[in-house]
Design a protein around this motif. Structure first.
Motif, PDB file in Angstrom:
ATOM      1  N   THR A 168     -11.390  -3.977   8.269  1.00 23.93           N
ATOM      2  CA  THR A 168     -12.149  -5.074   8.861  1.00 23.93           C
ATOM      3  C   THR A 168     -11.776  -6.345   8.115  1.00 23.93           C
ATOM      4  O   THR A 168     -11.804  -6.372   6.881  1.00 23.93           O
ATOM      5  CB  THR A 168     -13.664  -4.820   8.738  1.00 23.93           C
ATOM      6  OG1 THR A 168     -13.990  -3.648   9.498  1.00 23.93           O
ATOM      7  CG2 THR A 168     -14.474  -6.007   9.246  1.00 23.93           C
ATOM      8  N   ILE A 169     -11.424  -7.379   8.874  1.00 17.25           N
ATOM      9  CA  ILE A 169     -11.144  -8.696   8.310  1.00 17.25           C
ATOM     10  C   ILE A 169     -12.403  -9.524   8.533  1.00 17.25           C
ATOM     11  O   ILE A 169     -12.825  -9.736   9.661  1.00 17.25           O
ATOM     12  CB  ILE A 169      -9.940  -9.377   8.998  1.00 17.25           C
ATOM     13  CG1 ILE A 169      -8.723  -8.447   9.052  1.00 17.25           C
ATOM     14  CG2 ILE A 169      -9.631 -10.709   8.325  1.00 17.25           C
ATOM     15  CD1 ILE A 169      -8.097  -8.119   7.752  1.00 17.25           C
ATOM     16  N   GLY A 170     -13.019 -10.003   7.456  1.00 19.33           N
ATOM     17  CA  GLY A 170     -14.303 -10.692   7.520  1.00 19.33           C
ATOM     18  C   GLY A 170     -14.246 -12.058   8.197  1.00 19.33           C
ATOM     19  O   GLY A 170     -13.169 -12.651   8.362  1.00 19.33           O
ATOM     20  N   VAL A 202      -5.651 -14.744   6.019  1.00 18.69           N
ATOM     21  CA  VAL A 202      -4.599 -13.869   5.519  1.00 18.69           C
ATOM     22  C   VAL A 202      -3.297 -14.646   5.596  1.00 18.69           C
ATOM     23  O   VAL A 202      -2.887 -15.085   6.668  1.00 18.69           O
ATOM     24  CB  VAL A 202      -4.517 -12.572   6.349  1.00 18.69           C
ATOM     25  CG1 VAL A 202      -3.329 -11.718   5.913  1.00 18.69           C
ATOM     26  CG2 VAL A 202      -5.823 -11.784   6.239  1.00 18.69           C
ATOM     27  N   GLY A 203      -2.643 -14.829   4.447  1.00 19.99           N
ATOM     28  CA  GLY A 203      -1.424 -15.626   4.372  1.00 19.99           C
ATOM     29  C   GLY A 203      -0.244 -14.978   5.076  1.00 19.99           C
ATOM     30  O   GLY A 203      -0.187 -13.757   5.275  1.00 19.99           O
ATOM     31  N   SER A 204       0.730 -15.795   5.425  1.00 22.04           N
ATOM     32  CA  SER A 204       1.946 -15.328   6.085  1.00 22.04           C
ATOM     33  C   SER A 204       2.630 -14.245   5.259  1.00 22.04           C
ATOM     34  O   SER A 204       2.759 -14.368   4.044  1.00 22.04           O
ATOM     35  CB  SER A 204       2.916 -16.492   6.281  1.00 22.04           C
ATOM     36  OG  SER A 204       2.353 -17.444   7.149  1.00 22.04           O
ATOM     37  N   GLY A 205       3.045 -13.169   5.926  1.00 17.38           N
ATOM     38  CA  GLY A 205       3.783 -12.097   5.279  1.00 17.38           C
ATOM     39  C   GLY A 205       2.958 -11.110   4.481  1.00 17.38           C
ATOM     40  O   GLY A 205       3.501 -10.130   3.966  1.00 17.38           O
ATOM     41  N   ALA A 206       1.656 -11.327   4.372  1.00 19.22           N
ATOM     42  CA  ALA A 206       0.806 -10.399   3.615  1.00 19.22           C
ATOM     43  C   ALA A 206       0.707  -9.059   4.329  1.00 19.22           C
ATOM     44  O   ALA A 206       0.867  -8.973   5.546  1.00 19.22           O
ATOM     45  CB  ALA A 206      -0.580 -10.994   3.419  1.00 19.22           C
ATOM     46  N   ASN A 227      -4.209  -3.748   3.603  1.00 18.23           N
ATOM     47  CA  ASN A 227      -4.454  -2.309   3.723  1.00 18.23           C
ATOM     48  C   ASN A 227      -5.869  -1.911   3.315  1.00 18.23           C
ATOM     49  O   ASN A 227      -6.161  -0.742   3.143  1.00 18.23           O
ATOM     50  CB  ASN A 227      -3.421  -1.518   2.924  1.00 18.23           C
ATOM     51  CG  ASN A 227      -3.453  -1.836   1.448  1.00 18.23           C
ATOM     52  OD1 ASN A 227      -4.258  -2.645   0.988  1.00 18.23           O
ATOM     53  ND2 ASN A 227      -2.551  -1.211   0.691  1.00 18.23           N
ATOM     54  N   LYS A 228      -6.740  -2.925   3.130  1.00 21.89           N
ATOM     55  CA  LYS A 228      -8.151  -2.635   2.849  1.00 21.89           C
ATOM     56  C   LYS A 228      -8.996  -3.774   3.417  1.00 21.89           C
ATOM     57  O   LYS A 228      -8.477  -4.844   3.752  1.00 21.89           O
ATOM     58  CB  LYS A 228      -8.397  -2.453   1.351  1.00 21.89           C
ATOM     59  CG  LYS A 228      -8.049  -3.651   0.501  1.00 21.89           C
ATOM     60  CD  LYS A 228      -8.227  -3.334  -0.971  1.00 21.89           C
ATOM     61  CE  LYS A 228      -7.805  -4.534  -1.801  1.00 21.89           C
ATOM     62  NZ  LYS A 228      -7.880  -4.280  -3.224  1.00 21.89           N
ATOM     63  N   ASP A 229     -10.300  -3.547   3.506  1.00 23.89           N
ATOM     64  CA  ASP A 229     -11.201  -4.543   4.087  1.00 23.89           C
ATOM     65  C   ASP A 229     -11.095  -5.870   3.352  1.00 23.89           C
ATOM     66  O   ASP A 229     -10.850  -5.913   2.142  1.00 23.89           O
ATOM     67  CB  ASP A 229     -12.650  -4.049   4.029  1.00 23.89           C
ATOM     68  CG  ASP A 229     -12.925  -2.902   4.992  1.00 23.89           C
ATOM     69  OD1 ASP A 229     -12.066  -2.588   5.839  1.00 23.89           O
ATOM     70  OD2 ASP A 229     -14.020  -2.318   4.897  1.00 23.89           O
ATOM     71  N   VAL A 230     -11.309  -6.952   4.111  1.00 24.38           N
ATOM     72  CA  VAL A 230     -11.245  -8.313   3.576  1.00 24.38           C
ATOM     73  C   VAL A 230     -12.628  -8.941   3.711  1.00 24.38           C
ATOM     74  O   VAL A 230     -13.232  -8.905   4.785  1.00 24.38           O
ATOM     75  CB  VAL A 230     -10.190  -9.146   4.335  1.00 24.38           C
ATOM     76  CG1 VAL A 230     -10.232 -10.605   3.925  1.00 24.38           C
ATOM     77  CG2 VAL A 230      -8.799  -8.552   4.126  1.00 24.38           C
TER      78      VAL A 230
END
Length: 192
Positions: A122-124, A129-133, A136-139
């Motif tokens: 889940t992305i909060g 989220v920066g380019s190229g990142a 693999n876990k919740d943000v």
């Protein structure tokens, strides 16, 4: 009469819902049972679905596939060529549709170009989220994530600006004078 735009080179399957003022550009395909909100924009060469839900005001840049198992809330930005996965251990010779992991992008978050979002996270709200990142876990909400694997290096405002904190863990975004505070390693927007 449709109140949305679909370029003549794109395909829309049956049983698809598309909201008013949404634009779907060149060479895209919206698969069956997908639901797209109002005021969205899909760049060229996008594939959505099947069974995908996209909220209102979402911007999907060129070359993005949103697979079954991904849900996108309102006002999300997906940068060019960012990638979703939907199976943890894919093999071409094993069908794993029953193993699709749910991935949720919360309201207002932004994913940079060429980033990869591993399924099941889940992305909060309002995270960046920066380019190229590779996530693999919740943000956490408002978190700034970079690198491989993705790590939090700071906090951003609703406007996406990096916040600088005083000794009391408070910050002000000069864009709109919104105020933020870190409490228990969570960013809270302070209301007046």
């Amino acid at each position: 009469m449709a109140k949305y735009f679909v370029h003549e080179s794109s395909f829309i399957d049956e049983d698809v819902s598309i909201g008013d003022n949404t634009k779907i550009w060149h060479f895209s395909h919206i698969l069956s049972k997908s639901k797209i909100g109002e005021n969205c924009s899909f760049g060229q060469n996008c594939v959505i679905g099947p069974n995908v839900k996209v909220g209102n005001g979402v911007k999907v840049q060129n070359n993005i596939s949103i697979y079954e198992g991904v849900e996108v809330e309102d006002d999300v930005f997906l940068g060019p060529s960012m990638v979703f996965t939907n199976v943890v251990n894919p093999r071409s010779f094993i069908v794993r549709r029953e193993e699709f992991k749910k991935t949720l992008l919360k309201k207002g978050c932004s994913i940079g170009a060429n980033a990869t979002i591993i399924c099941g996270v889940t992305i909060g709200e309002y995270a960046l989220v920066g380019s190229g990142a590779v996530v693999n876990k919740d943000v956490k909400p408002y978190a700034l994530i970079v690198g491989v694997p993705g790590k939090q290096i700071g906090w951003v405002s609703k406007a996406g600006n990096t916040l600088k904190f005083d000794k009391n863990n408070r910050a002000v975004d000069t864009f709109d004078n919104s105020r933020y505070r870190i409490i228990d390693n969570q960013l809270i927007e302070e209301k007046e």
